[in-house]
Scaffold this motif. Structure first.
Motif, PDB file in Angstrom:
ATOM      1  N   ALA A  12      12.783  -1.876   1.797  1.00  0.00           N
ATOM      2  CA  ALA A  12      11.550  -1.695   1.023  1.00  0.00           C
ATOM      3  C   ALA A  12      11.183  -2.975   0.287  1.00  0.00           C
ATOM      4  N   VAL A  13      12.168  -3.610  -0.342  1.00  0.00           N
ATOM      5  CA  VAL A  13      11.906  -4.866  -1.058  1.00  0.00           C
ATOM      6  C   VAL A  13      11.511  -5.963  -0.070  1.00  0.00           C
ATOM      7  N   GLU A  18      12.418  -3.578  -7.039  1.00  0.00           N
ATOM      8  CA  GLU A  18      13.086  -2.320  -6.726  1.00  0.00           C
ATOM      9  C   GLU A  18      12.429  -1.150  -7.448  1.00  0.00           C
ATOM     10  N   GLN A  19      11.935  -1.383  -8.671  1.00  0.00           N
ATOM     11  CA  GLN A  19      11.222  -0.327  -9.382  1.00  0.00           C
ATOM     12  C   GLN A  19       9.951   0.055  -8.637  1.00  0.00           C
ATOM     13  N   ILE A  20       9.212  -0.935  -8.136  1.00  0.00           N
ATOM     14  CA  ILE A  20       8.008  -0.646  -7.361  1.00  0.00           C
ATOM     15  C   ILE A  20       8.371   0.146  -6.118  1.00  0.00           C
ATOM     16  N   ALA A  21       9.461  -0.241  -5.455  1.00  0.00           N
ATOM     17  CA  ALA A  21       9.906   0.491  -4.270  1.00  0.00           C
ATOM     18  C   ALA A  21      10.209   1.947  -4.609  1.00  0.00           C
ATOM     19  N   ASP A  22      10.899   2.162  -5.730  1.00  0.00           N
ATOM     20  CA  ASP A  22      11.224   3.529  -6.141  1.00  0.00           C
ATOM     21  C   ASP A  22       9.966   4.333  -6.443  1.00  0.00           C
ATOM     22  N   LEU A  23       9.022   3.724  -7.162  1.00  0.00           N
ATOM     23  CA  LEU A  23       7.795   4.427  -7.544  1.00  0.00           C
ATOM     24  C   LEU A  23       6.899   4.706  -6.347  1.00  0.00           C
ATOM     25  N   CYS A  24       7.052   3.926  -5.288  1.00  0.00           N
ATOM     26  CA  CYS A  24       6.322   4.176  -4.039  1.00  0.00           C
ATOM     27  C   CYS A  24       7.097   5.100  -3.104  1.00  0.00           C
ATOM     28  N   GLY A  25       8.213   5.625  -3.594  1.00  0.00           N
ATOM     29  CA  GLY A  25       9.000   6.535  -2.777  1.00  0.00           C
ATOM     30  C   GLY A  25       9.611   5.884  -1.555  1.00  0.00           C
ATOM     31  N   LEU A  52       8.117   4.478   0.698  1.00  0.00           N
ATOM     32  CA  LEU A  52       7.234   4.733   1.835  1.00  0.00           C
ATOM     33  C   LEU A  52       6.509   3.453   2.229  1.00  0.00           C
ATOM     34  N   PRO A  53       6.552   3.044   3.495  1.00  0.00           N
ATOM     35  CA  PRO A  53       5.940   1.782   3.906  1.00  0.00           C
ATOM     36  C   PRO A  53       4.467   1.663   3.565  1.00  0.00           C
ATOM     37  N   LEU A  54       3.702   2.735   3.747  1.00  0.00           N
ATOM     38  CA  LEU A  54       2.266   2.634   3.476  1.00  0.00           C
ATOM     39  C   LEU A  54       2.002   2.345   2.007  1.00  0.00           C
ATOM     40  N   ALA A  55       2.638   3.101   1.109  1.00  0.00           N
ATOM     41  CA  ALA A  55       2.445   2.871  -0.325  1.00  0.00           C
ATOM     42  C   ALA A  55       2.947   1.487  -0.725  1.00  0.00           C
ATOM     43  N   LEU A  56       4.041   1.047  -0.134  1.00  0.00           N
ATOM     44  CA  LEU A  56       4.572  -0.282  -0.436  1.00  0.00           C
ATOM     45  C   LEU A  56       3.619  -1.372   0.011  1.00  0.00           C
ATOM     46  N   ARG A  57       3.026  -1.217   1.183  1.00  0.00           N
ATOM     47  CA  ARG A  57       2.090  -2.227   1.672  1.00  0.00           C
ATOM     48  C   ARG A  57       0.846  -2.296   0.797  1.00  0.00           C
ATOM     49  N   ILE A  58       0.377  -1.150   0.361  1.00  0.00           N
ATOM     50  CA  ILE A  58      -0.806  -1.151  -0.497  1.00  0.00           C
ATOM     51  C   ILE A  58      -0.479  -1.812  -1.839  1.00  0.00           C
ATOM     52  N   SER A  59       0.676  -1.485  -2.407  1.00  0.00           N
ATOM     53  CA  SER A  59       1.075  -2.101  -3.672  1.00  0.00           C
ATOM     54  C   SER A  59       1.220  -3.610  -3.510  1.00  0.00           C
ATOM     55  N   ALA A  60       1.882  -4.019  -2.411  1.00  0.00           N
ATOM     56  CA  ALA A  60       2.082  -5.442  -2.185  1.00  0.00           C
ATOM     57  C   ALA A  60       0.765  -6.153  -1.906  1.00  0.00           C
ATOM     58  N   ALA A  61      -0.165  -5.481  -1.222  1.00  0.00           N
ATOM     59  CA  ALA A  61      -1.474  -6.086  -0.969  1.00  0.00           C
ATOM     60  C   ALA A  61      -2.226  -6.298  -2.278  1.00  0.00           C
ATOM     61  N   LEU A  62      -2.070  -5.357  -3.204  1.00  0.00           N
ATOM     62  CA  LEU A  62      -2.685  -5.513  -4.522  1.00  0.00           C
ATOM     63  C   LEU A  62      -2.104  -6.733  -5.238  1.00  0.00           C
ATOM     64  N   LEU A  63      -0.790  -6.899  -5.162  1.00  0.00           N
ATOM     65  CA  LEU A  63      -0.153  -8.065  -5.768  1.00  0.00           C
ATOM     66  C   LEU A  63      -0.590  -9.359  -5.088  1.00  0.00           C
ATOM     67  N   ALA A  64      -0.746  -9.301  -3.766  1.00  0.00           N
ATOM     68  CA  ALA A  64      -1.167 -10.500  -3.039  1.00  0.00           C
ATOM     69  C   ALA A  64      -2.567 -10.931  -3.447  1.00  0.00           C
ATOM     70  N   ASP A  65      -3.412  -9.954  -3.771  1.00  0.00           N
ATOM     71  CA  ASP A  65      -4.774 -10.276  -4.215  1.00  0.00           C
ATOM     72  C   ASP A  65      -4.805 -10.790  -5.640  1.00  0.00           C
ATOM     73  N   LEU A  66      -3.710 -10.579  -6.386  1.00  0.00           N
ATOM     74  CA  LEU A  66      -3.634 -11.015  -7.781  1.00  0.00           C
ATOM     75  C   LEU A  66      -2.375 -11.864  -7.934  1.00  0.00           C
ATOM     76  N   PRO A  67      -2.399 -13.103  -7.460  1.00  0.00           N
ATOM     77  CA  PRO A  67      -1.175 -13.912  -7.382  1.00  0.00           C
ATOM     78  C   PRO A  67      -0.525 -14.254  -8.716  1.00  0.00           C
ATOM     79  N   VAL A  68      -1.237 -14.067  -9.837  1.00  0.00           N
ATOM     80  CA  VAL A  68      -0.616 -14.351 -11.128  1.00  0.00           C
ATOM     81  C   VAL A  68      -0.097 -13.086 -11.803  1.00  0.00           C
TER      82      VAL A  68
END
Length: 325
Positions: free
Chosen positions: A203-204, A226-233, A235-251
């Motif tokens: 997940a990480v 790891e906390q983000i992974a836990d909160l996303c259960g 699940l690959p889809l939720a993880l990708r969406i969370s990571a995409a949000l972070l990628a759009d906000l690099p700071v």
């Protein structure tokens, strides 16, 4: 059609009471089938991949089942590519159709799916009947023509709701193979993989891959990742969406997103305790955080690109590699 294409398969069939002759392509390529490119962000699943590709050699129908967002489509696509190109098990190529069974607006009927598959098999439009039974007979006759030429095909049926919907799309014999995904445990074939969420390391790693090699936030804050992974259960889809949000906000620090996801979870626990520990709790978490922190992203309950054979001019690797389930 009387013209012969070198290297193709000459096929005769009775369609709507008339005999027609069609030259089929020798191999169904991704351009015809719509098989998405391999996801650049695919992570983990080594054991599952080994099992599924092995089963495709031994069984006519292999199924992958699991909750929404757990990565069924991404796993099926990777398994199809591995069995076809890496291991050379399907010289006829791969057919891929998404049924989007749980989306009332985009759901694909059996008749529509058969029509799409016949078009992917290069059957001319004028020879494709409207009647579902005739469609099924023609589809299976075409598959039989490939079998006679020893051009084994893999048929991937993604996101089916049950056996009744999937069965007409499956090869009628044991020569070809089918890989079917669903949220429900299907009574199809002899091989079934129940897909679970990713483990913590995978997940990480998925978050890391979406952010890219130059982003050091995961390396700098493994605990928050790891906390983000836990909160996303996990699940690959939720993880990708969370990571995409972070990628759009690099700071944006990982800890900040983890805190926002945790707060969304706490509010849900207060307002709807019955969902606080169920997989469905994940649906509002990422969109809720996204609404407060950045540009909109797809709902965590949405499986992008479903309900059709892909024929987009946008590079599939960019579309499917980031958010596929």
């Amino acid at each position: 059609m009387g013209n012969h294409i070198s290297g193709g398969i000459f096929f005769g069939a009775v369609v709507m009471g008339q005999r027609v002759e069609i030259t089929l392509p020798r191999e169904i390529t991704p351009a015809l089938s719509g098989l998405p490119r391999r996801g650049r962000m695919f992570s983990g699943r080594a054991d599952e991949l080994a099992v599924i590709t092995g089963e495709l050699e031994r069984f006519a129908v292999v199924t992958i089942v699991g909750m929404p967002g757990v990565g069924k489509t991404a796993l099926a696509v990777e398994a199809a590519w591995r069995a076809w190109k890496d291991e050379g098990r399907f010289p006829g190529g791969v057919l891929f159709v998404e049924l989007h069974s749980y989306d009332a607006r985009n759901r694909v009927s059996t008749r529509q799916a058969l029509t799409q598959l016949l078009r992917a098999l290069a059957v001319p439009h004028e020879h494709i009947p409207d009647d579902e039974q005739e469609l099924t007979r023609l589809y299976r006759s075409v598959l039989a023509a490939y079998a006679e030429q020893e051009r084994r095909l893999l048929v991937v049926v993604d996101d089916t709701s049950g056996e009744e919907q999937a069965s007409p799309l499956l090869p009628a014999d044991d020569y070809h193979a089918a890989l079917v995904t669903s949220r429900h445990k299907l009574v199809l074939g002899e091989a079934r993989t129940v897909l679970r969420p990713l483990d913590t390391d995978a997940a990480v790693e998925l978050v890391r891959r979406v952010l890219g090699p130059d982003d050091e936030r995961v390396n700098g804050d493994r605990v928050s990742a790891e906390q983000i992974a836990d909160l996303c259960g996990h699940l690959p889809l939720a993880l990708r969406i969370s990571a995409a949000l972070l990628a759009d906000l690099p700071v944006k620090p990982l800890a900040e997103l983890a805190a926002q996801l945790a707060e969304s979870h706490r509010r849900l626990a207060r307002t709807d305790p019955g969902r606080a520990h169920s997989p469905s709790r994940l649906r509002p978490l990422v969109p809720a955080a996204a609404a407060r922190t950045g540009p909109p992203v797809p709902s965590a309950g949405t499986e992008p690109g479903a309900g059709r054979i892909h024929r987009s001019s946008r590079p599939p690797g960019e579309r499917d590699g980031r958010l596929a389930t």
